[in-house]
Design an enzyme around this catalytic site. Structure first.
Site, short mmCIF file in Angstrom:
data_model
loop_
_atom_site.label_atom_id
_atom_site.label_comp_id
_atom_site.label_asym_id
_atom_site.label_seq_id
_atom_site.Cartn_x
_atom_site.Cartn_y
_atom_site.Cartn_z
N LYS A 124 -0.82 11.60 5.63
CA LYS A 124 -0.59 10.47 6.88
C LYS A 124 0.06 9.40 6.15
O LYS A 124 1.17 8.93 6.54
CB LYS A 124 -1.74 10.14 7.52
CG LYS A 124 -1.66 9.13 8.50
CD LYS A 124 -1.78 7.78 7.85
CE LYS A 124 -3.14 7.47 7.57
NZ LYS A 124 -3.53 6.06 6.91
N LYS A 129 0.89 -1.37 0.09
CA LYS A 129 -0.12 -0.09 0.06
C LYS A 129 0.93 1.21 -0.12
O LYS A 129 0.58 2.11 -0.56
CB LYS A 129 -0.77 0.26 1.20
CG LYS A 129 -1.90 1.15 1.30
CD LYS A 129 -2.76 1.33 0.12
CE LYS A 129 -3.61 2.63 0.13
NZ LYS A 129 -4.71 2.71 1.13
#
Length: 290
Positions: free
Chosen positions: A238, A170
């Protein structure tokens, strides 16, 4: 199956509904009671703690924001681990640090339970359409057992490797995707600086080798100057914090990602945290004006 779900946000709500529509009985927990309101009147069961939810289920899915959130949810005083038992599985579909996924997996394995780190790509539309790409770390045997559940949520399910490997994949996905958003922003900015119609430039590029899903979706938002969030840029910020931290820890140079990270930092500093990441165009425009 009795399936737990925590994290009924933009992504999680449609995902939970897909599982329910497939005939599974949902068990829910939420920090905010209003989050479970969409399931009022159904057979979904609301629990007063993650531990109680785990004790009542065979598997629990989580889709929350940050590493610390997932670790608290899984391992905290009333965390999932306290209701886990041999054979129970935690499927975390959040985007978190690989090390966090490995810590949770190790703690659950000590109790005979298991964890799959299974972050997704495809955004809110992919969640609604059940066409997400799911990148899975953990036991291949556990994945095989739960593949019918994951098939309710996504079109592409790939076992990447052991615990934490899904999160590594990811991070790579986010690195490529957000760099492409920045490239689109720079292309639109250059076209505009020349006084050329940016919509025409985008159409031309979509017919050539620069064509991509990012140019199609994010480029259109830039042309229309519609920066209302599809996914809030703070979440990509983030994610880049995670991958840049991993790069520093491993001594792996990521020069393009580092530049994109600085542009994301500028977007946050300029008050764009809740805007769509296509608002990276505004960072370039502000720099030009300065």
């Amino acid at each position: 199956m009795d399936v737990g779900f925590v994290g009924l946000g933009v992504m999680g709500l449609p995902m939970a509904r897909h599982l329910q529509q497939a005939g599974h009985r949902l068990h829910l927990w939420a920090r905010r009671p209003q989050s479970v309101a969409p399931f009022a009147g159904s057979d979904a069961v609301v629990h007063d703690s993650p531990a109680a939810l785990a004790a009542a289920t065979e598997v629990a899915f989580t889709v929350v924001t940050a590493s610390a959130d997932v670790e608290q949810l899984a391992l905290g005083a009333e965390g999932l681990i306290h209701g886990a038992r041999p054979g129970w599985v935690h499927v975390d579909m959040s985007t978190i640090a690989p090390a966090s996924a490995r810590r949770i997996a190790a703690a659950l394995e000590a109790r005979g339970a298991a964890m799959l780190d299974a972050p997704v790509s495809g955004g809110a539309q992919g969640a609604q359409d059940a066409t997400l790409a799911i990148m899975v770390g953990g036991s291949a045997d556990v994945l095989e057992r739960l593949s019918p559940l994951l098939a309710c949520l996504g079109r592409t399910i790939v076992h990447v490797g052991g615990s934490g490997a899904g999160q590594v994949a990811k991070a790579c996905n986010q690195m490529i995707m957000v760099a492409a958003i920045e490239a689109c922003a720079e292309a639109m900015h250059l076209a505009n600086a020349h006084g050329v119609d940016v919509a025409a430039v985008r159409s031309a590029l979509l017919g050539g080798s620069a064509a991509s899903r990012v140019l199609e979706v994010m480029g259109e938002r830039m042309v229309r100057r519609d920066f209302a969030a599809g996914i809030e840029s703070r979440l990509h910020h983030k994610d880049f914090g995670i991958l840049m931290g991993e790069a520093a820890r491993l001594g792996a140079p990521l020069p393009i990602a580092a530049q994109v990270w600085q542009q994301l930092n500028a977007l946050m500093a300029g008050g764009g945290a809740r805007d769509d990441t296509s608002a990276l165009l505004r960072v370039l425009e502000a720099t030009s004006r300065a």
